[in-house]
Design an enzyme around this catalytic site. Structure first.
Site, PDB file in Angstrom:
ATOM      1  N   PHE A  63      -4.828  -1.492 -11.555  1.00  0.00           N
ATOM      2  CA  PHE A  63      -4.644  -2.738 -10.814  1.00  0.00           C
ATOM      3  C   PHE A  63      -5.252  -2.568  -9.426  1.00  0.00           C
ATOM      4  O   PHE A  63      -4.872  -1.654  -8.690  1.00  0.00           O
ATOM      5  CB  PHE A  63      -3.168  -3.111 -10.694  1.00  0.00           C
ATOM      6  CG  PHE A  63      -2.975  -4.452 -10.027  1.00  0.00           C
ATOM      7  CD1 PHE A  63      -3.193  -5.625 -10.730  1.00  0.00           C
ATOM      8  CD2 PHE A  63      -2.614  -4.544  -8.693  1.00  0.00           C
ATOM      9  CE1 PHE A  63      -3.061  -6.867 -10.123  1.00  0.00           C
ATOM     10  CE2 PHE A  63      -2.475  -5.780  -8.069  1.00  0.00           C
ATOM     11  CZ  PHE A  63      -2.691  -6.945  -8.789  1.00  0.00           C
ATOM     12  N   ASP A  78      -7.982   4.401  -4.719  1.00  0.00           N
ATOM     13  CA  ASP A  78      -7.160   3.257  -4.323  1.00  0.00           C
ATOM     14  C   ASP A  78      -5.738   3.759  -4.066  1.00  0.00           C
ATOM     15  O   ASP A  78      -4.951   3.957  -4.987  1.00  0.00           O
ATOM     16  CB  ASP A  78      -7.176   2.195  -5.437  1.00  0.00           C
ATOM     17  CG  ASP A  78      -6.313   0.985  -5.103  1.00  0.00           C
ATOM     18  OD1 ASP A  78      -5.452   1.099  -4.200  1.00  0.00           O
ATOM     19  OD2 ASP A  78      -6.472  -0.065  -5.751  1.00  0.00           O
ATOM     20  N   LYS A 128      -0.246  -2.263   1.649  1.00  0.00           N
ATOM     21  CA  LYS A 128       1.207  -2.113   1.449  1.00  0.00           C
ATOM     22  C   LYS A 128       1.898  -1.422   2.641  1.00  0.00           C
ATOM     23  O   LYS A 128       2.090  -2.041   3.675  1.00  0.00           O
ATOM     24  CB  LYS A 128       1.477  -1.395   0.132  1.00  0.00           C
ATOM     25  CG  LYS A 128       1.155  -2.302  -1.081  1.00  0.00           C
ATOM     26  CD  LYS A 128       1.750  -1.748  -2.343  1.00  0.00           C
ATOM     27  CE  LYS A 128       1.465  -2.620  -3.549  1.00  0.00           C
ATOM     28  NZ  LYS A 128       2.348  -3.742  -3.727  1.00  0.00           N
TER      29      LYS A 128
END
Ligand SMILES: Cc1ncc(COP(=O)(O)O)c(C=O)c1O
Length: 396
Positions: A134, A219, A248
């Site tokens: 993702f 990532d 995040k």
């Protein structure tokens, strides 16, 4: 009508249904506890999906943000400011690479979009991503995302992206060539159910990328900022990536993302190549710096691994649990049956916030500041909820 139900009506009338209608509206929080608008208390073991690294209303973040907004809130990228300079220097230090350079944006998808654009500067047309990955919801980041269900409604996406099985070095080798600009990988596939690759995987991919002159982008959006007990989540492997993407936890609860060109071979943007109005704004950077300072001062990177060990030890023994996987405070509890959604509901009703990235996986990603008492409360609550929901006699 109760306040949460009323809020649901308003939500359904005014907001699009892309998230479904949440069951509760939260009003305030402190550390790893939040309260809804009816005054119900919840132990927050989701942490805004791995985002509130130093908890809700952390005094250091509150004070840094309050001070910053009084001094300078937004200036555009025509001008420099101290919070962005300091945060970029800090991130550069964490990479351990003297040539590392940061681009700030606002989210994980934007960080991966920036990595994608950077990779285009190699002149190579192809990208390799992994099945189950993702990387975000914008068209570029979605094109990198290895989940067909999320991509299909939005075709056509970018051409030239190949998805290989995660953790499979032979498949990576078969897919690589001198036409591949970049391989993008998560150190742990968070959204896919906290899937951990074999220990030697990242090192193997690094070697393959070196062989073909392909950029390796890690990532670290979900695994970064201390979540797995290190700053980016890949350090255990000993590799140096060419690009790192972050978001995040980076903003300590405020929107902030970053794309770091780490190695000397990673291209660099030139003036006009890329930009973002709000990217690296003073307030988000001040919050990020405050969060990093809390993590450093309180020695949270070490504490994360202690909490991980306690949680894994207790949960692995529970009936109904097949496996507990993950690293640091990004943990996936793999269940014997597809009861994860039911558990999430039961947990919320019992004052515990967790989530289900897969039908048989519960994910927890609490603040790194979570206390030993709160970890015990979680273990107790989760064990009780699981014993109520899991019915082994019903299994085929
Ligand atoms: C590994 C990873 N990359 C990228 C993203 C996208 O981040 P954002 O939602 O901030 O765009 C996420 C979000 O869950 C993620 O887990």
């Amino acid at each position: 009508m109760k306040k949460n139900a009323f809020a649901q009506n308003r939500w359904e009338s005014a907001l699009q249904n892309n998230y479904g209608t949440p069951a509760i509206a939260l009003a305030h929080g402190k550390g790893s506890v939040v309260w809804d608008i009816e005054g119900n208390r919840y132990l927050d073991f989701l942490g805004g999906i791995a985002t509130t690294v130093v908890g809700h209303a952390n005094p250091a973040v509150v004070s840094a943000v309050s001070k910053q907004i009084k001094e300078l809130s937004h200036v555009s990228n025509y001008y420099m400011h101290e919070p962005a300079l300091r945060l970029a220097e800090k991130l550069k230090d964490f990479t351990g690479q003297s040539g590392a350079q940061v681009f700030f944006c606002n989210s994980g998808a934007e960080a991966n979009e920036a990595a994608l654009k950077l990779s285009r500067l190699t002149g190579r047309p192809k990208i390799i991503s992994t099945i189950g990955s993702f990387h975000g919801r914008t068209i570029g980041a979605l094109s990198l995302t290895g989940q067909p269900g999320k991509r299909l409604p939005f075709l056509p996406l970018l051409k030239g992206v190949k998805y290989v099985p995660y953790g499979d070095l032979a498949a990576m080798e078969r897919a690589l060539s001198r036409r591949v600009a970049m391989v993008i990988l998560e150190p742990i596939q968070g959204e896919n159910g906290v899937v951990v690759p074999p220990k030697e995987y990242l090192r193997g991919v690094r070697e393959l990328c070196d062989r073909y002159g392909t950029l390796l982008c890690i990532d670290s959006v979900q695994t970064g900022m201390g979540r797995t007990g290190s700053w980016f989540g890949y350090e255990y492997s000993g590799i140096v990536p060419d690009i790192i993407t972050l978001a995040k936890g980076l903003g300590g609860g405020l929107p902030l993302g970053a794309m770091i060109a780490v190695s000397d071979v990673a291209p660099r943007f030139s003036p006009g190549d890329h930009g973002s109005t709000f990217g690296g704004n003073p307030i988000s950077c001040a919050a990020g710096l405050a969060a990093i300072s809390v993590i450093e001062k309180q020695g949270l990177l070490e504490r994360v691994t202690e909490a991980e060990a306690r949680i894994k030890d207790h949960l692995a023994k529970l009936p109904g649990v097949r496996e507990v996987r993950g690293s640091g405070l990004l943990i996936g509890i793999v269940l014997e049956d597809d009861i994860a959604a039911e558990l999430v509901e039961a947990a919320r009703r019992s004052g515990l916030l967790i989530n289900a990235p897969a039908k048989n996986v519960i994910r927890i990603a609490p603040a790194l500041t979570v206390t030993a008492v709160q970890v015990n409360e979680f273990i107790k609550k989760f064990s009780r909820i699981l014993s109520n929901v899991y019915q082994p006699t019903k299994r085929k």
